[in-house]
Design an enzyme around this catalytic site. Structure first.
Site, PDB file in Angstrom:
ATOM      1  N   CYS A  75       0.868  -1.176   0.000  1.00 44.14           N
ATOM      2  CA  CYS A  75       0.000   0.000   0.000  1.00 44.14           C
ATOM      3  C   CYS A  75       0.899   1.218   0.000  1.00 44.14           C
ATOM      4  O   CYS A  75       1.560   1.514   1.004  1.00 44.14           O
ATOM      5  CB  CYS A  75      -0.928   0.008   1.212  1.00 44.14           C
ATOM      6  SG  CYS A  75      -1.981   1.478   1.315  1.00 44.14           S
ATOM      7  N   CYS A 219      -4.903   5.814  -4.330  1.00 43.33           N
ATOM      8  CA  CYS A 219      -4.199   4.536  -4.195  1.00 43.33           C
ATOM      9  C   CYS A 219      -2.783   4.747  -4.698  1.00 43.33           C
ATOM     10  O   CYS A 219      -2.571   4.950  -5.897  1.00 43.33           O
ATOM     11  CB  CYS A 219      -4.903   3.441  -4.988  1.00 43.33           C
ATOM     12  SG  CYS A 219      -4.048   1.842  -4.951  1.00 43.33           S
TER      13      CYS A 219
END
Length: 276
Positions: A75, A219
């Site tokens: 992430c 993201c």
């Protein structure tokens, strides 16, 4: 069980961050789902867990759990928040922080301008390593669903990404296509689905439907994957601004075999404590 946590976000992609070095906590999938609930819990896209290093060459181990309780490999927005958290909590005084993840290693660098640069490693296009079912690497693949035929690029940034170029991200049918791509049979571990509008060679707009979380405000690994695909397809330059719903990231990649760099902010929202 009683523990302390921080709420943080990277361009609206929000996290619950927990120090599991000085606290002994076990996060079951059920507990994660309850904590992630935005009505009855803390509410977050991902839970980030700080652990002691598994490898003597790293400073920390970095774990990521989606709101559905599943553990994932990477992430990018979370990595920036991870770096700010360990500095803020006095777990390190370094400005360059080495971490291991489920799938590899990363270097997190805190810049003078309060931004954080993450060395995301070398993008992986080999289908078996994404993982993606294909006979050989291609710049563009054809993916079919029951009613759609899509032209996509596929890449791993430590986690799998599929990228589709669209004319306008505002009108892209992310709510329909996102879940279809996420669970497409050619991605055995599911996939993060990016929808990229190329503004010019140095700027794109992007929406991402994240595996296990749905569409998020930003993201980081998705931005990296989109730029890597765009460069390999000849659409983008080496330095690209990625405009996401939550804000902008800056991505730099010199091409195959080179590491990709992502720069952006990390915001601390509040600290809290829970008994559960």
């Amino acid at each position: 069980m009683h523990f302390h946590f921080s709420k943080m976000h990277g361009l609206g992609n929000d996290f619950m961050v927990v120090d599991c070095i000085t606290q002994n906590i076990f996060f079951s999938p059920d507990l994660i789902r309850r904590l992630a609930d935005r009505h009855t819990g803390v509410g977050f896209d991902q839970l980030l867990v700080v652990e002691a290093p598994y490898d003597p060459e790293t400073d920390f181990h970095y774990r990521i759990f989606n709101a559905d309780g599943s553990e994932v490999e990477q992430c990018g927005n979370g990595a920036r928040c991870f770096a700010r958290f360990v500095r803020m909590k006095g777990l390190t005084n370094k400005y360059s922080i080495n971490v291991s993840t489920k799938k590899g290693k990363m270097v997190l660098k805190i810049e003078d301008n309060d931004l954080i640069t993450v060395n995301m490693g070398i993008p992986e296009f080999e289908p078996g390593k994404i993982p993606f079912k294909a006979k050989q690497p291609e710049k563009t693949y054809i993916l079919r669903t029951d009613v759609h035929t899509l032209f996509c690029g596929a890449v791993s940034m430590g986690n799998p990404h599929v990228v589709t170029v669209v004319d306008d991200v505002d009108t892209a049918d992310v709510d329909t296509l996102g879940p279809l791509l996420e669970s497409h049979e050619r991605f055995p571990e599911r996939v993060n689905a990016g929808f990229m509008q190329v503004v010019n060679r140095e700027e794109v707009r992007l929406r991402v439907y994240e595996r296990g979380a749905g569409e998020t405000q930003a993201c980081g690994s998705g931005a990296c994957g989109a730029v890597a695909v765009g460069i390999t397809q000849g659409l983008l330059a080496e330095n690209v601004k990625v405009r996401l719903p939550g804000g902008d990231l800056h991505i730099s990649w010199q091409g195959p075999g080179k590491p990709l760099l992502m720069t952006g902010p990390a915001t601390h929202v509040f600290d809290g404590q829970l008994s559960c």
